[in-house]
Design an enzyme around this catalytic site. Structure first.
Site, short mmCIF file in Angstrom:
data_model
loop_
_atom_site.label_atom_id
_atom_site.label_comp_id
_atom_site.label_asym_id
_atom_site.label_seq_id
_atom_site.Cartn_x
_atom_site.Cartn_y
_atom_site.Cartn_z
N ARG A 1 -22.56 -32.29 29.30
CA ARG A 1 -23.54 -31.67 30.21
C ARG A 1 -24.71 -31.13 29.38
NH1 ARG A 1 -20.68 -28.41 35.01
NH2 ARG A 1 -22.57 -27.22 34.68
N ASP B 1 -28.40 -29.60 28.34
CA ASP B 1 -29.25 -28.51 28.80
C ASP B 1 -30.60 -29.02 29.28
OD1 ASP B 1 -27.67 -26.26 28.55
OD2 ASP B 1 -28.33 -25.80 26.52
N ARG C 1 -28.15 -26.86 18.63
CA ARG C 1 -29.46 -26.26 18.43
C ARG C 1 -29.39 -25.01 17.56
NH1 ARG C 1 -30.95 -25.62 24.43
NH2 ARG C 1 -32.75 -24.48 23.60
#
Length: 291
Positions: free
Chosen positions: A60, A62, A211
């Protein structure tokens, strides 16, 4: 969640890609444009169905994150699949917006689950450290970092993060979810065009993990932190305010790996097992999160 398909239904695998810039991530959200929402709506329309067939996805992503090798599945009525299977790919191409494409669709093998059957996910993060900035034609997919980067130092730091660890220091915690992950690969290279690219492979990722790792390694690459620092942050087990979650547009889900068909059921069970580290109590099984 069962991997058994209900009688009268067929599990269908979709391989897809999308430009994440104008999506609020993968998951359907009321009032927001999402990849899942676009795909489920298109599938309903082209099959002339009143039912929305829910998609299960490998990872999933972002808001703003791209995908080149995303995988999803849906369970369709067998008669509907038989009626539309030969023309479904072309019809989806005609219905979907241009920033999301399904490039392969077909019947999945027994026990296939796009989420739980996956044994690894591979992401790439792309950075430009040229003093003049990013090529305007690639600005939606490459982060500009206004400091020169030492790739060797970044790779030295990355080696200290490989293996199975509790990545709580690099994840946004979610209630009831484990932050234990196995990081298989994390390395950087400078491409011929000067872009610095990270290759990141793990069994699964927790929220903001890629990230955050990139943010820490960029601090090493530009000389603000030594190569030992990211490993020290990992060992501390808590979020460090110096670790920045870099912007999403440099991140792309490149590929999802699955085992041989005969190993799918065993992999599904393994993915749902409660995970532990030596000396730690059990935690819920790792599943794919957004990065």
């Amino acid at each position: 969640m069962s991997d058994e398909v209900e009688p009268g239904y067929v599990r269908v695998r979709l391989d897809l890609s999308y430009d994440g810039r104008e999506f609020s991530g993968w998951a359907r959200q009321r009032g927001r444009r999402t990849v899942q929402g676009e795909l489920e709506d298109a599938l309903r329309v082209v099959t002339r169905s009143e039912e929305v067939f829910e998609l299960t996805v490998a990872g999933r992503t972002d808001a703003g994150v791209h995908a080149r090798g995303q995988v999803a599945h849906a369970d369709l009525p067998a008669d509907l699949w038989e009626a539309h299977r030969e023309r479904l790919l072309r019809r989806l191409a005609g219905r979907l917006p241009h920033d999301v494409r399904v490039h392969r669709i077909g019947e999945a093998p027994p026990h296939f689950n796009a989420r739980f059957s996956a044994i690894w996910r591979r992401y790439a993060y792309r950075v430009c450290d040229h003093p003049g900035g990013v090529d305007p034609l690639r600005r939606g997919h490459v982060l500009w970092h206004d400091w020169p980067l030492d790739v060797d130092a970044m790779n030295e730091a990355a080696e200290r993060l490989l293996g199975e660890h509790d990545f709580a220091a690099y994840c946004k915690r979610r209630e009831g979810a484990t932050t234990i992950r196995t990081l298989r690969e994390l390395n950087w290279r400078r491409r011929p065009d000067g872009t610095v690219e990270a290759r990141v492979v793990a069994d699964a990722f927790c929220h903001n993990m890629v990230r955050s790792l990139v943010g820490a390694l960029l601090f090493v690459g530009d000389g603000h932190r030594p190569p030992t620092w990211p490993g020290q942050v990992l060992a501390a087990g808590v979020r460090d305010s110096a670790v920045h979650v870099v912007r999403p547009h440099g991140l792309t889900l490149e590929e999802v790996g699955y085992p041989a068909d005969e190993l799918l059921a065993a992999r599904n069970a393994e993915a749902r097992n409660r995970r532990t580290l030596p000396g730690a109590g059990p935690t819920a099984g790792a599943v794919a999160g957004c990065c």
